[in-house]
Design an enzyme around this catalytic site. Structure first.
Site, PDB file in Angstrom:
ATOM      1  N   TYR A   1     -30.434  35.156 100.005  1.00 29.77           N
ATOM      2  CA  TYR A   1     -31.880  35.116 100.276  1.00 29.77           C
ATOM      3  C   TYR A   1     -32.597  34.798  98.976  1.00 29.77           C
ATOM      4  O   TYR A   1     -32.398  35.490  97.981  1.00 29.77           O
ATOM      5  CB  TYR A   1     -32.279  36.496 100.775  1.00 29.77           C
ATOM      6  CG  TYR A   1     -33.711  36.720 101.158  1.00 29.77           C
ATOM      7  CD1 TYR A   1     -34.350  35.894 102.074  1.00 29.77           C
ATOM      8  CD2 TYR A   1     -34.416  37.812 100.660  1.00 29.77           C
ATOM      9  CE1 TYR A   1     -35.655  36.139 102.461  1.00 29.77           C
ATOM     10  CE2 TYR A   1     -35.718  38.070 101.045  1.00 29.77           C
ATOM     11  CZ  TYR A   1     -36.331  37.230 101.947  1.00 29.77           C
ATOM     12  OH  TYR A   1     -37.614  37.493 102.332  1.00 29.77           O
TER      13      TYR A   1
ATOM     14  N   TYR B   1     -31.948  46.164 108.996  1.00 28.50           N
ATOM     15  CA  TYR B   1     -31.945  46.197 107.527  1.00 28.50           C
ATOM     16  C   TYR B   1     -33.174  46.907 106.977  1.00 28.50           C
ATOM     17  O   TYR B   1     -33.082  47.797 106.146  1.00 28.50           O
ATOM     18  CB  TYR B   1     -31.880  44.755 106.986  1.00 28.50           C
ATOM     19  CG  TYR B   1     -32.090  44.687 105.501  1.00 28.50           C
ATOM     20  CD1 TYR B   1     -31.028  44.875 104.627  1.00 28.50           C
ATOM     21  CD2 TYR B   1     -33.357  44.484 104.945  1.00 28.50           C
ATOM     22  CE1 TYR B   1     -31.227  44.845 103.254  1.00 28.50           C
ATOM     23  CE2 TYR B   1     -33.559  44.462 103.584  1.00 28.50           C
ATOM     24  CZ  TYR B   1     -32.487  44.641 102.746  1.00 28.50           C
ATOM     25  OH  TYR B   1     -32.688  44.628 101.388  1.00 28.50           O
TER      26      TYR B   1
ATOM     27  N   LYS C   1     -51.869  51.107  98.621  1.00 26.30           N
ATOM     28  CA  LYS C   1     -51.042  49.905  98.546  1.00 26.30           C
ATOM     29  C   LYS C   1     -52.030  48.745  98.504  1.00 26.30           C
ATOM     30  O   LYS C   1     -52.789  48.553  99.450  1.00 26.30           O
ATOM     31  CB  LYS C   1     -50.196  49.750  99.809  1.00 26.30           C
ATOM     32  CG  LYS C   1     -49.162  50.793 100.066  1.00 26.30           C
ATOM     33  CD  LYS C   1     -47.915  50.640  99.263  1.00 26.30           C
ATOM     34  CE  LYS C   1     -47.300  49.272  99.255  1.00 26.30           C
ATOM     35  NZ  LYS C   1     -46.172  49.171  98.305  1.00 26.30           N
TER      36      LYS C   1
ATOM     37  N   ASP D   1     -48.501  43.525  99.775  1.00 29.09           N
ATOM     38  CA  ASP D   1     -47.205  44.203  99.678  1.00 29.09           C
ATOM     39  C   ASP D   1     -47.137  45.355 100.689  1.00 29.09           C
ATOM     40  O   ASP D   1     -47.805  46.363 100.540  1.00 29.09           O
ATOM     41  CB  ASP D   1     -47.071  44.704  98.231  1.00 29.09           C
ATOM     42  CG  ASP D   1     -45.957  45.719  98.050  1.00 29.09           C
ATOM     43  OD1 ASP D   1     -45.061  45.786  98.912  1.00 29.09           O
ATOM     44  OD2 ASP D   1     -45.981  46.431  97.024  1.00 29.09           O
TER      45      ASP D   1
HETATM   46  C1  MLC Z   1     -17.480  31.376 113.061  1.00 28.23           C
HETATM   47  N1  MLC Z   1     -17.382  30.406 113.965  1.00 28.23           N
HETATM   48  C2  MLC Z   1     -16.166  30.452 114.482  1.00 28.23           C
HETATM   49  C3  MLC Z   1     -15.472  31.501 113.831  1.00 28.23           C
HETATM   50  N2  MLC Z   1     -16.311  32.048 112.945  1.00 28.23           N
HETATM   51  N3  MLC Z   1     -15.596  29.724 115.423  1.00 28.23           N
HETATM   52  C4  MLC Z   1     -14.317  29.999 115.737  1.00 28.23           C
HETATM   53  N4  MLC Z   1     -13.595  30.975 115.153  1.00 28.23           N
HETATM   54  C5  MLC Z   1     -14.120  31.743 114.205  1.00 28.23           C
HETATM   55  N5  MLC Z   1     -13.390  32.678 113.645  1.00 28.23           N
HETATM   56  C6  MLC Z   1     -18.444  29.456 114.346  1.00 28.23           C
HETATM   57  C7  MLC Z   1     -19.616  30.136 115.025  1.00 28.23           C
HETATM   58  O1  MLC Z   1     -19.371  30.334 116.399  1.00 28.23           O
HETATM   59  C8  MLC Z   1     -20.760  29.178 114.745  1.00 28.23           C
HETATM   60  O2  MLC Z   1     -20.805  28.118 115.643  1.00 28.23           O
HETATM   61  C9  MLC Z   1     -20.400  28.611 113.384  1.00 28.23           C
HETATM   62  O3  MLC Z   1     -19.005  28.857 113.200  1.00 28.23           O
HETATM   63  C10 MLC Z   1     -21.190  29.277 112.256  1.00 28.23           C
HETATM   64  O4  MLC Z   1     -20.771  30.613 112.120  1.00 28.23           O
HETATM   65  P1  MLC Z   1     -21.652  31.897 112.339  1.00 28.23           P
HETATM   66  O5  MLC Z   1     -20.719  33.016 112.364  1.00 28.23           O
HETATM   67  O6  MLC Z   1     -22.586  31.767 113.477  1.00 28.23           O
HETATM   68  O7  MLC Z   1     -22.450  31.971 110.955  1.00 28.23           O
HETATM   69  P2  MLC Z   1     -23.881  31.464 110.548  1.00 28.23           P
HETATM   70  O8  MLC Z   1     -24.140  30.074 110.991  1.00 28.23           O
HETATM   71  O9  MLC Z   1     -24.011  31.735 109.110  1.00 28.23           O
HETATM   72  O10 MLC Z   1     -24.879  32.391 111.366  1.00 28.23           O
HETATM   73  C11 MLC Z   1     -24.895  33.760 111.173  1.00 28.23           C
HETATM   74  C12 MLC Z   1     -25.947  34.445 112.001  1.00 28.23           C
HETATM   75  C13 MLC Z   1     -27.317  33.784 111.725  1.00 28.23           C
HETATM   76  C14 MLC Z   1     -25.619  34.245 113.481  1.00 28.23           C
HETATM   77  C15 MLC Z   1     -25.963  35.915 111.694  1.00 28.23           C
HETATM   78  O11 MLC Z   1     -28.338  34.341 112.536  1.00 28.23           O
HETATM   79  C16 MLC Z   1     -27.740  33.880 110.287  1.00 28.23           C
HETATM   80  O12 MLC Z   1     -27.363  33.060 109.472  1.00 28.23           O
HETATM   81  N6  MLC Z   1     -28.563  34.819 109.910  1.00 28.23           N
HETATM   82  C17 MLC Z   1     -29.062  34.926 108.556  1.00 28.23           C
HETATM   83  C18 MLC Z   1     -30.285  35.733 108.482  1.00 28.23           C
HETATM   84  C19 MLC Z   1     -30.777  35.894 107.094  1.00 28.23           C
HETATM   85  O13 MLC Z   1     -30.376  35.212 106.144  1.00 28.23           O
HETATM   86  N7  MLC Z   1     -31.710  36.778 106.856  1.00 28.23           N
HETATM   87  C20 MLC Z   1     -32.263  37.081 105.590  1.00 28.23           C
HETATM   88  C21 MLC Z   1     -33.094  38.247 105.693  1.00 28.23           C
HETATM   89  S1  MLC Z   1     -33.613  38.829 104.160  1.00 28.23           S
HETATM   90  P3  MLC Z   1     -21.825  28.046 116.883  1.00 28.23           P
HETATM   91  O14 MLC Z   1     -21.738  26.657 117.327  1.00 28.23           O
HETATM   92  O15 MLC Z   1     -21.312  29.042 117.856  1.00 28.23           O
HETATM   93  O16 MLC Z   1     -23.173  28.423 116.385  1.00 28.23           O
HETATM   94  C22 MLC Z   1     -34.925  39.844 104.455  1.00 28.23           C
HETATM   95  C23 MLC Z   1     -35.485  40.525 103.294  1.00 28.23           C
HETATM   96  C24 MLC Z   1     -36.942  40.741 103.397  1.00 28.23           C
HETATM   97  O17 MLC Z   1     -35.313  40.016 105.577  1.00 28.23           O
HETATM   98  O18 MLC Z   1     -37.722  39.960 102.898  1.00 28.23           O
HETATM   99  O19 MLC Z   1     -37.396  41.746 103.947  1.00 28.23           O
HETATM  100  N1  5AD Z   2     -35.423  36.427  96.299  1.00 31.83           N
HETATM  101  C1  5AD Z   2     -34.264  37.118  96.409  1.00 31.83           C
HETATM  102  N2  5AD Z   2     -34.139  38.299  96.989  1.00 31.83           N
HETATM  103  C2  5AD Z   2     -35.240  38.848  97.484  1.00 31.83           C
HETATM  104  N3  5AD Z   2     -35.441  40.003  98.111  1.00 31.83           N
HETATM  105  C3  5AD Z   2     -36.745  40.069  98.421  1.00 31.83           C
HETATM  106  N4  5AD Z   2     -37.393  39.010  97.996  1.00 31.83           N
HETATM  107  C4  5AD Z   2     -36.481  38.216  97.424  1.00 31.83           C
HETATM  108  C5  5AD Z   2     -36.552  36.948  96.804  1.00 31.83           C
HETATM  109  N5  5AD Z   2     -37.684  36.290  96.729  1.00 31.83           N
HETATM  110  C6  5AD Z   2     -34.399  40.905  98.518  1.00 31.83           C
HETATM  111  C7  5AD Z   2     -34.277  42.176  97.818  1.00 31.83           C
HETATM  112  C8  5AD Z   2     -35.067  43.157  98.631  1.00 31.83           C
HETATM  113  C9  5AD Z   2     -34.836  42.656 100.001  1.00 31.83           C
HETATM  114  C10 5AD Z   2     -35.936  42.978 100.947  1.00 31.83           C
HETATM  115  O1  5AD Z   2     -34.652  41.266  99.881  1.00 31.83           O
HETATM  116  O2  5AD Z   2     -32.904  42.507  97.935  1.00 31.83           O
HETATM  117  O3  5AD Z   2     -34.588  44.453  98.506  1.00 31.83           O
END
Ligand code: MLC
Ligand code: 5AD
Length: 723
Positions: free
Chosen positions: A84, A238, A600, A604
């Protein structure tokens, strides 16, 4: 005011083992005393046997998917390394992404700044302290195009953490992709779009709960038609964990949120199979190693079981809980910062032993700043080492069949089921969120945990035990907010001068109309608006005209901090008593209790610290007032004066303090209240302390400051002023 206590389960140990253990312990302690009673509300037994295992799990890839959603899991394809990131301008973030992809990162994950989250353009007066600080500033499709410049969006999957301003952000993404030659149907990735947890914990909502759910319905419907490979929601536990939830609360509220989103889809004519295969999840992974692995196993089990029970889908993909994971930011410390590399490694191991699909590992400087070049490289390498050096990915569900792991998994399933049933009985998560009960349960858990740490009954190495006396200075990333702000404002002015304003007006008016008419799709119309270069702030305002902006109410929980802290032993109880005595001494002379306003400011919304401080201070005899989120310094000063407080405590987690706290002090002065003491706490890098003191702040409390110590220093200052 709410007061609760945490109940503990009874646990049974094998008799034969108890006899042996008691003999080994030679009367120094009993076998029962070896049961770990942690502040997360769970007991961990010192021994598990076959008797603890009542359910033998099926194979990976088989219902209820306890052991994994695929038969082969990482043996065929390891989890996605998805860090991220986002900061400053689109241009700078783009350069960072491209370098990360060259160095082994496998998917992108965009962090937007708080102005963008809350639907304000960078030139809005409420966001001067926030632009480009906690993430990248995006005002229009032009910024989005720069963000993904030279990144093939038909190949790299992109996650975007956006909830409040989800409509303009998705619209900009779709148009930016189209204009780079990638049609919407080829886009792969995930939009967080999980508004329910925003109302509970993360606080970057814009509209009230009901219209926010309408927006989610529109997105699910739009994706089904036009963006079928995009995951429509990342249902997030999370943030609940970061806000203080233990594993069972995190699990239960997350699954309950997921059920609510399926209901939302059904209520607008979609089927479970139209949406569930593209619902994805997101869990936090903290330091409670065994429980975190068990939690992911339990999550899959619960989801498959509940979706089957409530919605009976035809497509097996609807039952699969696929999840992103992130190591816990909260578990990382400012003190002895390199310890965080170890913490993150342990947490990452729990995530992948639990069978996560995707993982973000935190940078070690997390407690004080956004990741630097070095810390983000080490964070990414942590995963590369796990994938390529350890052999960990070569076995599916390596803990399967362990007495302990199966037992913990079952316990978590049972615990969470009870809470989910409680939620369902109250009418589902939207109702509960409006009523506020999940938020309070989480805040209570946070206060209990903080007190356990402050009293030393839970150890944090380098913070409350084994403190490193030597200074270990670490270079951290600094964002020049004024430069980012200037550049964004210039880009906005140029954009507005170059577009056809009549077309923009018409596109915005169509959005406002669609907000009144649920047969229209807001996202489809926002894409039209993005094409003609409407900005994020304008699209949001067009919606706000109908939906309004949500204002949350804050409550102070009382009693739980005191209870938990006092469990740390007599000395701790005495410590609190002595702070209370000072508070009483002040009150006797003053004629009223010391009154503190916890504020706050800026956009934020991370309010765990503010809530825990409020509970702690209230338990030590202060009168506590909590300001609404998102105040400007002028509003906070006015509130402080009207509430006639002695102290304002500003809690800052997203670097806004540098701009906002000096403004607060100036505002108090301008409004004739420079007798009000100002203290600051939260994620404050040491190099900011001097500037804050120079601005007139009387105390700065960095991460890990025990609350009784803060309360003591503040009351001592107030007493000195009385004389
Ligand atoms: C995986 N695949 C397989 C396999 N493993 N196929 C056969 N056999 C295996 N063993 C296939 C999957 O079916 C899929 O295809 C493709 O490979 C990709 O794998 P995936 O497992 O789906 O991974 P991905 O693409 O990375 O997706 C993961 C996910 C997605 C489903 C969890 O939602 C994701 O990437 N989420 C990320 C969220 C994120 O980064 N959030 C950050 C929040 S930070 P197909 O075709 O089936 O799709 C935050 C902080 C803040 O929130 O600010 O507060
Ligand atoms: N870049 C990287 N990590 C970040 N986080 C929040 N903002 C950023 C950013 N801009 C991460 C930190 C925090 C969580 C909510 O996401 O880990 O704890």
């Amino acid at each position: 005011m709410i007061r609760r206590t945490i109940l503990r389960a009874n646990v049974k140990l094998p008799e034969k083992w108890v006899t042996r253990a008691n003999k080994e312990l030679r009367g120094k302690r009993t076998a029962e005393s070896l049961i770990l009673r942690s502040s997360n509300g769970f007991d961990v037994k010192p021994i598990y046997t076959a008797e603890d295992v009542t359910v033998q799990p099926n194979l990976p890839g088989e219902f209820p998917y306890t052991r994994g959603v695929h038969a082969t899991m990482y043996t065929a394809k390891p989890w996605t390394i998805r860090q991220y990131a986002g900061f400053s301008t689109a241009q700078e973030s783009n350069a960072f992404y491209r370098q990360a992809l060259e160095n082994g990162q496998q998917g992108l994950s965009v962090a937007f700044d708080l102005a963008t989250h809350r639907g304000y353009d960078s030139d809005h007066p409420r966001v001067v302290g926030d632009v480009g600080m906690a993430g990248v500033a995006i005002d229009s499709v032009e910024d989005m195009k720069v963000l993904f410049d030279n990144i093939p969006l038909d190949k790299v999957s992109v996650s975007m953490t956006m909830n409040g301003a989800v409509i303009p952000v998705l619209a900009f993404f779709a148009v930016a992709a189209e204009e780079s030659g990638v049609p919407q149907e080829k886009l792969t990735g995930t939009i967080q779009n999980d508004i329910l947890k925003e109302f509970m914990v993360r606080n970057t909502y814009i509209f009230p709960p009901e219209p926010s759910m309408r927006v989610i319905g529109d997105i699910m419907a739009y994706f089904k038609e036009k963006q079928p490979k995009f995951n429509s929601i990342s249902i997030s536990g999370y943030h609940m964990q970061e806000a203080g939830a233990n594993q069972s609360l995190e699990l239960a509220f997350t699954i309950a949120d997921g059920l609510e989103y399926i209901r939302c889809a059904i209520s607008r004519g979609l089927t479970v199979d139209d949406v569930a295969p593209r619902l994805s999840f997101f869990f936090g992974i903290g330091m409670n190693f065994y429980h975190e692995i068990a939690k992911l196993r339990a999550a899959r089990t619960l989801w498959a079981t509940m979706v089957k029970k409530y919605f009976n889908p035809k497509n097996a993909s609807s039952l699969l809980l696929r999840t992103h994971t992130q190591t816990s930011g909260w578990s990382l410390t400012e003190q002895d910062m390199y310890n965080n590399v170890v913490r993150t490694t342990v947490e990452a191991m729990a995530a992948v032993m639990g069978g996560a699909q995707s993982l973000h590992t935190n940078a070690f400087d997390e407690a004080v700043a956004l990741p630097s070049k070095t810390s983000s490289r080490i964070a990414r390498n942590t995963q590369l080492i796990l994938q390529e050096e350890t052999g960990i990915p070569s076995v599916c569900d390596p803990w399967g069949g362990s007495y302990m792991m199966e037992s913990l998994t079952k316990n978590l399933v049972d615990e969470a089921t009870k809470i989910i049933e409680e939620v369902e009985a109250k009418g589902g998560m939207t109702k509960c969120v409006v009523d506020g009960f999940p938020k309070l349960r989480i805040e209570e858990c946070a206060a209990v945990k903080q007190a356990a740490i402050d009293s030393g009954s839970e150890t944090i190495v380098g913070v409350n035990k084994y403190v490193n006396k030597e200074d270990s200075k670490v270079e951290t990333l600094k964002i020049d907010n004024t430069a980012v702000l200037k550049s964004q404002v210039e880009r906005l002015t140029a954009l507005k001068a170059s577009r056809d304003s009549a077309k923009v007006e018409a596109a915005l008016a169509a959005i406002t109309e669609a907000c009144k008419d649920s047969s229209k799709n807001i996202l489809g119309l926002a894409i039209e608006a993005a094409r003609v270069r409407a900005t994020l702030g304008e699209i949001t305002s067009a919606m706000e005209a109908v939906f309004g902006r949500h204002v949350a109410k804050s409550q102070v929980i009382q009693g739980v901090y005191l209870d938990s802290y006092s469990r740390g032993g007599e000395e701790k109880a005495e410590d609190m008593k002595s702070v209370r005595a000072l508070v009483d001494q002040f009150a006797a002379k003053e004629g009223r209790r010391p009154r503190i306003l916890v504020v706050k400011m800026g956009q934020d919304g991370h309010d765990r610290g503010a809530k825990v401080i409020s509970t702690g201070f209230a338990d030590m005899g202060y009168d506590v007032d909590i300001g609404p989120l998102f105040q400007t310094p002028a509003e906070a000063a006015k509130h402080a004066i009207e509430a006639d407080v002695h102290v304002v405590g500003a809690s800052s987690q997203a670097a806004g303090h540098r701009t906002l706290v000096p403004q607060l002090v100036a505002q108090l002065k301008a409004q004739g209240a420079d007798d009000i003491v100002v203290v600051v706490g939260g994620v404050i890098p040491p190099e900011d302390y001097e500037a804050l003191y120079a601005a007139g702040v009387s105390h700065v409390f960095g991460p890990g400051s025990p609350i009784p110590m803060c309360a003591r220093e503040v009351i001592q200052t107030l007493i000195k002023r009385q004389k």
